[in-house]
Design a protein around this motif. Structure first.
Motif, PDB file in Angstrom:
ATOM      1  N   GLU A 170       1.955  13.169   8.338  1.00 51.12           N
ATOM      2  CA  GLU A 170       2.105  12.033   9.239  1.00 51.12           C
ATOM      3  C   GLU A 170       0.894  11.111   9.152  1.00 51.12           C
ATOM      4  OE1 GLU A 170       3.706   9.332  11.515  1.00 51.12           O
ATOM      5  OE2 GLU A 170       4.764  11.107  10.763  1.00 51.12           O
ATOM      6  N   ALA A 171      -0.324  11.692   9.025  1.00 54.03           N
ATOM      7  CA  ALA A 171      -1.534  10.871   8.887  1.00 54.03           C
ATOM      8  C   ALA A 171      -1.484  10.060   7.600  1.00 54.03           C
ATOM      9  CB  ALA A 171      -2.774  11.764   8.911  1.00 54.03           C
ATOM     10  N   VAL A 172      -0.978  10.650   6.525  1.00 51.58           N
ATOM     11  CA  VAL A 172      -0.880   9.944   5.248  1.00 51.58           C
ATOM     12  C   VAL A 172       0.124   8.806   5.349  1.00 51.58           C
ATOM     13  CG1 VAL A 172      -0.129  10.184   2.842  1.00 51.58           C
ATOM     14  CG2 VAL A 172      -1.688  11.868   3.837  1.00 51.58           C
ATOM     15  N   ARG A 173       1.234   9.023   6.027  1.00 49.84           N
ATOM     16  CA  ARG A 173       2.213   7.948   6.218  1.00 49.84           C
ATOM     17  C   ARG A 173       1.578   6.757   6.939  1.00 49.84           C
ATOM     18  NH1 ARG A 173       5.525  12.489   7.699  1.00 49.84           N
ATOM     19  NH2 ARG A 173       7.110  12.904   6.109  1.00 49.84           N
TER      20      ARG A 173
ATOM     21  N   LYS B  94     -11.898   2.660   6.483  1.00 51.96           N
ATOM     22  CA  LYS B  94     -12.075   1.212   6.638  1.00 51.96           C
ATOM     23  C   LYS B  94     -12.969   0.613   5.557  1.00 51.96           C
ATOM     24  CE  LYS B  94     -11.340   1.038  11.650  1.00 51.96           C
ATOM     25  NZ  LYS B  94     -11.968   0.797  12.978  1.00 51.96           N
ATOM     26  N   THR B  95     -13.769   1.437   4.882  1.00 53.55           N
ATOM     27  CA  THR B  95     -14.631   0.927   3.812  1.00 53.55           C
ATOM     28  C   THR B  95     -13.905   0.864   2.471  1.00 53.55           C
ATOM     29  OG1 THR B  95     -15.555   3.066   3.065  1.00 53.55           O
ATOM     30  CG2 THR B  95     -16.586   2.024   4.979  1.00 53.55           C
ATOM     31  N   ILE B  96     -12.660   1.326   2.410  1.00 54.23           N
ATOM     32  CA  ILE B  96     -11.871   1.291   1.179  1.00 54.23           C
ATOM     33  C   ILE B  96     -11.012   0.037   1.197  1.00 54.23           C
ATOM     34  CG2 ILE B  96     -10.143   2.500  -0.210  1.00 54.23           C
ATOM     35  CD1 ILE B  96     -11.047   5.113   1.097  1.00 54.23           C
ATOM     36  N   PRO B  97     -11.075  -0.807   0.170  1.00 51.96           N
ATOM     37  CA  PRO B  97     -10.308  -2.058   0.170  1.00 51.96           C
ATOM     38  C   PRO B  97      -8.800  -1.828   0.308  1.00 51.96           C
ATOM     39  CG  PRO B  97     -11.963  -2.085  -1.560  1.00 51.96           C
ATOM     40  CD  PRO B  97     -11.945  -0.688  -1.017  1.00 51.96           C
ATOM     41  N   GLN B  98      -8.166  -2.733   1.000  1.00 55.29           N
ATOM     42  CA  GLN B  98      -6.713  -2.690   1.174  1.00 55.29           C
ATOM     43  C   GLN B  98      -6.023  -2.630  -0.193  1.00 55.29           C
ATOM     44  OE1 GLN B  98      -5.700  -2.754   4.338  1.00 55.29           O
ATOM     45  NE2 GLN B  98      -3.638  -3.575   4.511  1.00 55.29           N
TER      46      GLN B  98
ATOM     47  N   VAL C 130      -0.755   4.781   4.526  1.00 55.63           N
ATOM     48  CA  VAL C 130      -0.020   3.925   3.596  1.00 55.63           C
ATOM     49  C   VAL C 130       0.510   2.683   4.318  1.00 55.63           C
ATOM     50  CG1 VAL C 130       2.007   3.786   2.107  1.00 55.63           C
ATOM     51  CG2 VAL C 130       0.575   5.830   2.064  1.00 55.63           C
ATOM     52  N   ALA C 131       1.051   2.880   5.504  1.00 53.32           N
ATOM     53  CA  ALA C 131       1.612   1.753   6.252  1.00 53.32           C
ATOM     54  C   ALA C 131       0.539   0.738   6.639  1.00 53.32           C
ATOM     55  CB  ALA C 131       2.328   2.269   7.505  1.00 53.32           C
ATOM     56  N   GLN C 132      -0.631   1.225   7.034  1.00 53.76           N
ATOM     57  CA  GLN C 132      -1.679   0.331   7.545  1.00 53.76           C
ATOM     58  C   GLN C 132      -2.548  -0.270   6.444  1.00 53.76           C
ATOM     59  OE1 GLN C 132      -3.832   2.641  10.460  1.00 53.76           O
ATOM     60  NE2 GLN C 132      -1.973   3.113  11.620  1.00 53.76           N
ATOM     61  N   HIS C 133      -2.775   0.496   5.366  1.00 51.58           N
ATOM     62  CA  HIS C 133      -3.753   0.071   4.361  1.00 51.58           C
ATOM     63  C   HIS C 133      -3.144  -0.197   2.984  1.00 51.58           C
ATOM     64  CE1 HIS C 133      -7.138   0.980   7.056  1.00 51.58           C
ATOM     65  NE2 HIS C 133      -6.431   2.038   7.434  1.00 51.58           N
ATOM     66  N   LYS C 134      -1.837   0.047   2.856  1.00 57.73           N
ATOM     67  CA  LYS C 134      -1.135  -0.215   1.586  1.00 57.73           C
ATOM     68  C   LYS C 134      -1.757   0.549   0.413  1.00 57.73           C
ATOM     69  CE  LYS C 134       1.032  -3.131   4.181  1.00 57.73           C
ATOM     70  NZ  LYS C 134       2.267  -2.664   4.862  1.00 57.73           N
ATOM     71  N   PHE C 135      -2.310   1.722   0.690  1.00 56.83           N
ATOM     72  CA  PHE C 135      -2.889   2.535  -0.372  1.00 56.83           C
ATOM     73  C   PHE C 135      -1.794   3.151  -1.244  1.00 56.83           C
ATOM     74  CE2 PHE C 135      -6.604   3.805   2.644  1.00 56.83           C
ATOM     75  CZ  PHE C 135      -7.278   2.638   2.354  1.00 56.83           C
TER      76      PHE C 135
ATOM     77  N   VAL D  64       3.079   7.898  -2.366  1.00 57.80           N
ATOM     78  CA  VAL D  64       2.269   9.105  -2.197  1.00 57.80           C
ATOM     79  C   VAL D  64       2.670  10.089  -3.288  1.00 57.80           C
ATOM     80  CG1 VAL D  64       1.658  11.001  -0.648  1.00 57.80           C
ATOM     81  CG2 VAL D  64       2.145   8.723   0.292  1.00 57.80           C
ATOM     82  N   MET D  65       1.721  10.496  -4.111  1.00 57.52           N
ATOM     83  CA  MET D  65       2.025  11.331  -5.278  1.00 57.52           C
ATOM     84  C   MET D  65       1.154  12.576  -5.317  1.00 57.52           C
ATOM     85  SD  MET D  65       2.485   8.237  -8.047  1.00 57.52           S
ATOM     86  CE  MET D  65       1.426   7.092  -7.159  1.00 57.52           C
ATOM     87  N   TRP D  66       1.755  13.653  -5.781  1.00 54.01           N
ATOM     88  CA  TRP D  66       1.093  14.953  -5.850  1.00 54.01           C
ATOM     89  C   TRP D  66       0.449  15.150  -7.221  1.00 54.01           C
ATOM     90  CZ3 TRP D  66      -0.499  18.830  -2.881  1.00 54.01           C
ATOM     91  CH2 TRP D  66      -0.766  20.079  -3.449  1.00 54.01           C
ATOM     92  N   LEU D  67      -0.814  15.522  -7.244  1.00 51.35           N
ATOM     93  CA  LEU D  67      -1.528  15.841  -8.473  1.00 51.35           C
ATOM     94  C   LEU D  67      -1.281  17.313  -8.802  1.00 51.35           C
ATOM     95  CD1 LEU D  67      -4.837  13.979  -7.574  1.00 51.35           C
ATOM     96  CD2 LEU D  67      -3.229  13.295  -9.361  1.00 51.35           C
TER      97      LEU D  67
END
Length: 397
Positions: A262-265, A216-220, A268-273, A312-315
């Motif tokens: 699933e947590a990552v999905r 929540k402390t990371i900007p949308q 992305v959906a909630q925070h547009k990261f 979502v990208m793999w390093l």
């Protein structure tokens, strides 16, 4: 003042240096097998190198200072203060506190990594190692400047990438990488002790709650590097297989990665990261084989089209972190036996640049004043651990 009042009398070297003398921070010399083999001090504000590079858990020869429980607790608070200073960018404050803590730490009769303050000491010593490496790389003035407010980092601070992870997020933190022609500051968002497995929906163990508070402390709409999974490889999956939870290690890995995917999905959906997934660092000799297996499945899972289409990208760092045969950590990347040396940052920068080019993007979050990044934010992961025992709730592994 309280730390000084209690700890300074315990300092066998006679307390802290007199006012006006050079400030000191610790440095460790690597020994055989990468184990700590002694202790030295290095003047921080001269041209000497810090020589970071060994497991900093050792004690001075003949250490015989027996610390009482309340003294251990106070030492833990000092260690945690250093952790908070690192997380908030107050790097210039760290040497003064370290100068106070180190004479007590190294003269303690108890091996602190075997006491109830082992977690606090582990973070503290890792911070000092990374700080030493930082001074070596960029010089004291730039290394100790507040990255969120110093003109040295002004442009990069307006274009951040947030590094959300466990203790492996310390090494890249507060560094600048060049991506798509722009400097970008790697801002730490620490989540202490989080496993991939903790993020399952039916769990309410504290690290999961802490993770979502930090998020929540990371900007949308921000760019975020996620560095988790090492604890799953070190203790979670193997222990679950031994208890009969899974028929095989592979089955445990697949289930765990499914939880994290699933947590990552949801993130992305909630925070547009835009999310960059960092492989598990293959630092520990004892777990490198399982980390290699996990990272192979990890990369396969997070390279699938349904995740890539969501940003979502793999390093792809894995092969560059180890020797050609894959059996050892690359020699230049040793730090403390547990974490990667910040020297791996060019590899991280290369991958971020590759992905920016591949996506024909390099888009940045909207620029904001650097002070906004911490405005109203709690201090993520900064508390001391519950050394009286943790009550686990929800379904166990």
């Amino acid at each position: 003042r309280q730390l000084r009042a209690v700890l300074a009398p315990l300092d066998r070297s006679g307390g802290t240096p007199a006012s006006g003398e050079p400030r000191y921070i610790p440095s460790w010399n690597p020994g055989s097998g990468g184990l700590h083999q002694g202790w030295m001090t290095t003047e921080l504000f001269d041209d000497a190198e810090c020589n970071a590079g060994a497991v900093p858990t050792g004690r001075a020869p003949g250490a015989s200072l027996m610390l009482k429980d309340e003294q251990l607790d106070l030492l833990a608070l000092g260690f945690t203060a250093v952790k908070i200073m690192w997380q908030t960018g107050a790097l210039a404050l760290i040497p003064s506190v370290a100068r106070l803590l180190e004479p007590v730490r190294i003269n303690a009769a108890q091996p602190l990594h075997e006491t109830n303050i082992r977690n606090e000491q582990a973070y503290y010593t890792c911070v000092l190692q990374v700080l030493c490496a930082r001074v070596d790389a960029m010089g004291p003035e730039r290394a100790m400047a507040d990255p969120l407010r110093s003109p040295h980092f002004a442009e990069a601070a307006r274009n951040p990438i947030f590094v959300c992870g466990d203790s492996h997020s310390l090494a890249p933190s507060w560094s600048v990488v060049q991506v798509a022609g722009r400097p970008r500051l790697l801002i730490p968002k620490l989540v202490t002790g989080l496993k991939h497995w903790h993020l399952r929906t039916d769990n309410d163990f504290y690290p999961k709650e802490n993770f979502y508070r930090v998020v929540k402390t990371i900007p949308q709409g921000s760019d975020v590097v996620l560095i988790f999974g090492e604890i799953d490889c070190r203790e979670g999956i193997l222990a679950a297989v031994e208890r009969g939870k899974y028929e095989s290690v592979e089955a445990g890995m697949s289930q765990t990665l499914g939880v994290f995917a699933e947590a990552v999905r949801r993130l992305v959906a909630q925070h547009k990261f835009t999310i960059y997934v960092h492989p598990v660092p293959p630092v520990l000799d004892e777990t490198r084989a399982i980390v290699r297996m996990y990272n192979a499945m990890y990369q396969n899972r997070f390279s699938q089209d349904d995740l890539a289409s969501r940003g979502v990208m793999w390093l792809d760092l894995g092969a560059d972190l180890v020797t050609l045969d894959g059996e050892k950590l690359a020699p230049t990347l040793h730090l403390d036996g547990t974490h990667l040396h910040p020297r791996y940052l060019p590899l991280l920068e290369r991958e971020l640049e590759r992905l920016a080019v591949a996506s024909n993007s390099g888009a940045l979050p909207s620029s904001r004043d650097s002070s906004d990044w911490l405005a109203g934010a709690p201090l993520p992961g900064a508390g001391t651990s519950n050394r009286k025992g943790k009550k686990r709730t929800g379904r166990k592994r």
